[in-house]
Design a protein around this motif. Structure first.
Motif, PDB file in Angstrom:
ATOM      1  N   LEU A  12       0.930  -0.756  -0.270  1.00  0.00           N
ATOM      2  CA  LEU A  12      -0.349  -0.028   0.380  1.00  0.00           C
ATOM      3  C   LEU A  12       0.816   1.233  -0.634  1.00  0.00           C
ATOM      4  CD1 LEU A  12      -2.834  -1.091   2.109  1.00  0.00           C
ATOM      5  CD2 LEU A  12      -3.079  -0.566  -0.434  1.00  0.00           C
ATOM      6  N   ASP A  13       2.457   1.359   0.677  1.00  0.00           N
ATOM      7  CA  ASP A  13       3.337   1.689   0.577  1.00  0.00           C
ATOM      8  C   ASP A  13       3.230   2.456  -0.825  1.00  0.00           C
ATOM      9  OD1 ASP A  13       2.540   3.413   3.249  1.00  0.00           O
ATOM     10  OD2 ASP A  13       4.004   1.592   4.117  1.00  0.00           O
ATOM     11  N   LEU A  14       3.905   1.391  -1.435  1.00  0.00           N
ATOM     12  CA  LEU A  14       4.239   2.086  -3.284  1.00  0.00           C
ATOM     13  C   LEU A  14       3.161   2.340  -3.798  1.00  0.00           C
ATOM     14  CD1 LEU A  14       6.683   1.211  -4.903  1.00  0.00           C
ATOM     15  CD2 LEU A  14       5.793  -1.170  -5.058  1.00  0.00           C
ATOM     16  N   ASP A  15       2.259   1.901  -3.642  1.00  0.00           N
ATOM     17  CA  ASP A  15       1.313   2.190  -4.433  1.00  0.00           C
ATOM     18  C   ASP A  15       0.710   4.635  -3.989  1.00  0.00           C
ATOM     19  OD1 ASP A  15       0.398  -0.357  -5.667  1.00  0.00           O
ATOM     20  OD2 ASP A  15      -1.145  -0.645  -4.784  1.00  0.00           O
ATOM     21  N   ILE A  16       0.668   4.312  -2.701  1.00  0.00           N
ATOM     22  CA  ILE A  16       0.681   6.048  -2.905  1.00  0.00           C
ATOM     23  C   ILE A  16       1.919   6.623  -3.225  1.00  0.00           C
ATOM     24  CG2 ILE A  16       1.083   6.549  -0.924  1.00  0.00           C
ATOM     25  CD1 ILE A  16      -0.796   5.473   1.067  1.00  0.00           C
ATOM     26  N   ARG A  17       2.655   6.044  -3.074  1.00  0.00           N
ATOM     27  CA  ARG A  17       3.731   6.525  -3.934  1.00  0.00           C
ATOM     28  C   ARG A  17       3.821   6.510  -5.583  1.00  0.00           C
ATOM     29  NH1 ARG A  17       7.381   3.164  -0.194  1.00  0.00           N
ATOM     30  NH2 ARG A  17       7.599   2.328  -2.010  1.00  0.00           N
ATOM     31  N   ARG A  18       3.317   5.858  -5.852  1.00  0.00           N
ATOM     32  CA  ARG A  18       2.753   5.558  -7.419  1.00  0.00           C
ATOM     33  C   ARG A  18       1.462   5.748  -7.539  1.00  0.00           C
ATOM     34  NH1 ARG A  18       4.035  -0.807  -8.443  1.00  0.00           N
ATOM     35  NH2 ARG A  18       6.648  -1.250  -8.796  1.00  0.00           N
ATOM     36  N   ARG A  19       0.657   6.844  -6.597  1.00  0.00           N
ATOM     37  CA  ARG A  19      -0.232   7.716  -7.145  1.00  0.00           C
ATOM     38  C   ARG A  19      -1.037   6.680  -7.301  1.00  0.00           C
ATOM     39  NH1 ARG A  19       2.184  13.579  -7.879  1.00  0.00           N
ATOM     40  NH2 ARG A  19       3.997  13.351  -7.041  1.00  0.00           N
ATOM     41  N   VAL A  20      -1.144   5.501  -6.905  1.00  0.00           N
ATOM     42  CA  VAL A  20      -2.638   4.270  -7.315  1.00  0.00           C
ATOM     43  C   VAL A  20      -3.346   5.015  -6.401  1.00  0.00           C
ATOM     44  CG1 VAL A  20      -3.204   2.355  -7.542  1.00  0.00           C
ATOM     45  CG2 VAL A  20      -0.981   2.687  -8.315  1.00  0.00           C
ATOM     46  N   LEU A  21      -2.994   5.200  -5.270  1.00  0.00           N
ATOM     47  CA  LEU A  21      -4.050   5.754  -4.014  1.00  0.00           C
ATOM     48  C   LEU A  21      -3.590   6.957  -3.620  1.00  0.00           C
ATOM     49  CD1 LEU A  21      -3.307   2.352  -1.478  1.00  0.00           C
ATOM     50  CD2 LEU A  21      -5.389   3.187  -2.836  1.00  0.00           C
TER      51      LEU A  21
END
Length: 92
Positions: A12-21
């Protein structure tokens, strides 16, 4: 259990960095595992026993013709040294 939660947090942290979340939306960050559940998971893990060498050979003989034989074989490669040496001792 804790490892799974840690991996979920990391994804989830990775998705936040990738701006998915949306930023700050990692809901797994605030999850805690209840003490009773942690104790139960540890007790269950202590009861698990690795396969012996004979059990591994029997399993592989039964799945030899399966289309996923290679995948099943690869799943056995991750044995810890103690598990691998236990199998050698019992077959020897």
């Amino acid at each position: 259990m804790e490892l799974t939660l840690g991996r979920l947090r990391a994804v989830l942290d990775l998705d936040i960095r990738r701006r998915v979340l949306a930023p700050g939306r990692n809901v797994a960050r605030y999850v805690t595992i209840p003490r009773a559940a942690r104790k139960a998971a540890k007790a269950k893990k202590r009861q698990q026993k690795p396969w012996t060498g004979n059990e591994v050979r029997t399993f592989l003989a039964h799945v030899a013709s399966d289309r996923l034989h290679a995948v099943m074989l690869l799943s056995l490669i991750g044995l810890r040294p103690a598990e691998a040496s236990e199998g050698e001792e019992s077959s020897g």
